[in-house]
Scaffold this motif. Structure first.
Motif, short mmCIF file in Angstrom:
data_model
loop_
_atom_site.label_atom_id
_atom_site.label_comp_id
_atom_site.label_asym_id
_atom_site.label_seq_id
_atom_site.Cartn_x
_atom_site.Cartn_y
_atom_site.Cartn_z
N UNK A 69 -4.38 -6.68 5.72
CA UNK A 69 -5.14 -5.49 5.31
C UNK A 69 -4.29 -4.62 4.38
N UNK A 70 -2.99 -4.49 4.69
CA UNK A 70 -2.10 -3.69 3.84
C UNK A 70 -2.02 -4.27 2.44
N UNK A 71 -1.90 -5.61 2.34
CA UNK A 71 -1.82 -6.24 1.03
C UNK A 71 -3.13 -6.08 0.27
N UNK A 72 -4.24 -6.27 0.95
CA UNK A 72 -5.52 -6.08 0.28
C UNK A 72 -5.70 -4.63 -0.17
N UNK A 73 -5.21 -3.67 0.62
CA UNK A 73 -5.27 -2.26 0.21
C UNK A 73 -4.43 -2.03 -1.04
#
Length: 443
Positions: A69-73
């Protein structure tokens, strides 16, 4: 500046006439191209560093509870930066058409450097919470605004600085400078990931890279202040042909050219942002190959790409824009599937996939500045290049890293080749049906 010297070469013909002159760049033209290229290179260092350090930025600016999720954000912020590119293209492109290419380019490089410094000094999420990703978002919006105006201004400047018959060669240096910026950023990434421990890299190493990128931006600012504007713009200003609203004039008077520029860009921007910018991170995610190994492969391929760009520009000046660009798009229609399925957890595999893809992209990158510049008269040229290009880049280029990562996380990595092939087919149709502009009169 756009009137070059040409010296006849070889013996006289039997009728006594001199042979066709070989176009040559004058000293002033060469100086303008060098200054424009170096200034553009350092601007794109900061833009490329974000992609290279995407995984680290995800850990620093977003909660670490879910890495995916952090990378996609982080990649969503990357994509949001592209939303500002059409805005920057409209505002800064019109500014360059009204006030000059030099002033437009000076403004863009200053904005890019300032935003790079902001990213470098922004505290982590653990330190200031939600303020961290918000500052990152603002900085990327400023960089997107700057990048949106940069392409139109620098492309118009370089092509207008060329001798007749050397426009593609001169325009290719716009992409030499973009790839050069990615290369410098890749070198910084390779050095940081190879020389520093994981703790040092995450705590301060990546920030040093952004600080160095910002300092290089100041060098670009100095170079652009020192160069003269083009004769094409001087003639427009001297004759009173500058437009109060270049954006409106471009859409009302040249709608077909604007649509053509967007179509030209679709496949080029998608393949460029996958192969040239994001493939190391994508390969690391999908195959597990170490990031430093992937960055080394990218760096080596970029060296070949940068060296070959002006050579393909020369080929375009001799053979034409259509055949060289059609070769690029047709190549990806045929090779997207085998290239992406060849990708594996080995340096040789990644190197071959990157190299073949970048060699194909040469057909687009060597031509994009010149073919777009040749669509418009000088009074709307910077806007005409920048705005349709930025809209296509925002839709297809800015979303490419996010969509490729989403496909992987969703278990649909095999669909990526279909996306690449379909976009390439769209642009191939545009290339085959557009008029050839190699010998078009140009002012």
């Amino acid at each position: 500046m756009n009137t070059g010297s040409a010296t006849p070469t070889g013996p006289l013909r039997q009728d006594g006439a001199a042979p066709a002159a070989t176009p040559r760049l004058s000293g002033a033209q060469r100086k303008a191209i060098v200054a424009g290229t170096i200034g553009n290179t350092v601007e794109w260092v900061d833009w490329a560093l974000y992609s290279i350090f995407a995984k680290i930025i995800a850990d620093e600016f977003f909660p670490k509870s879910d890495g995916a999720v952090a990378l996609l954000s982080t990649l969503a912020v990357f994509a949001v930066g592209f939303v500002m590119r059409p805005v920057g293209a409209a505002v800064l492109g019109a500014y360059a058409d009204r006030h000059g290419r030099k002033k437009g380019m000076t403004l863009t490089v200053g904005l890019m450097a300032a935003a790079g410094f902001v990213i470098a000094i922004t505290p982590s999420y653990e330190t200031i919470g939600i303020g961290s990703p918000l500052l990152l978002l603002v900085a990327r919006l400023v960089q997107g605004f700057s990048a949106g105006g940069e392409f139109g201004s620098s492309s118009a400047f370089l092509v207008e600085s060329a001798a007749r018959g050397r426009r593609a060669f001169a325009g290719s240096w716009q992409q030499v400078s973009v790839a050069g910026g990615v290369l410098v950023a890749s070198l910084l990434g390779t050095l940081a990931t190879s020389a520093l421990s994981e703790d040092a890299l995450h705590s301060w190493g990546w920030r040093v890279a952004f600080i160095l990128g910002g300092l290089l931006g100041l060098v670009g600012l100095w170079l652009r202040v020192s160069v003269a504007d083009t004769d094409s713009f001087a003639q427009v200003r001297g004759s009173g042909r500058t437009r109060t609203n270049p954006v409106k004039a471009m859409f009302v008077e040249h709608p077909g050219a604007a649509l053509r520029v967007a179509g030209i860009t679709v496949a080029g921007t998608l393949t460029y942002y996958i192969w040239v910018n994001y493939l190391p991170t994508y390969a690391n995610l999908t195959t597990g190959i170490p990031l430093k190994t992937a960055l080394l492969s990218q760096t080596l391929c970029l060296v070949v790409f940068v060296v070959a760009l002006p050579l393909v520009g020369v080929v375009s000046d001799r053979l034409g824009r259509k055949p060289t660009m059609a070769g690029f798009a047709g190549g990806f229609v045929v090779l997207a599937w085998p290239l992406l399925h060849l990708l594996s957890n080995s340096f040789l595999s990644l190197f071959l996939v990157q190299l073949v893809g970048m060699l194909l992209i040469l057909g687009y990158s060597a031509n994009c500045a010149v073919i777009m510049a040749e669509q418009f008269p000088p009074e709307v040229r910077a806007t005409g290049i920048a705005l349709p290009y930025a809209l296509a880049v925002a839709l297809f280029g800015g979303t490419a890293p996010y969509l490729t990562t989403w496909m992987h996380e969703s278990g649909h990595s095999d669909l990526l080749w279909i996306y690449v092939s379909a976009a390439s087919l769209i642009s191939l149709v545009v290339y085959l049906t557009m008029p050839e502009t190699k010998d078009k009169e140009f002012s």
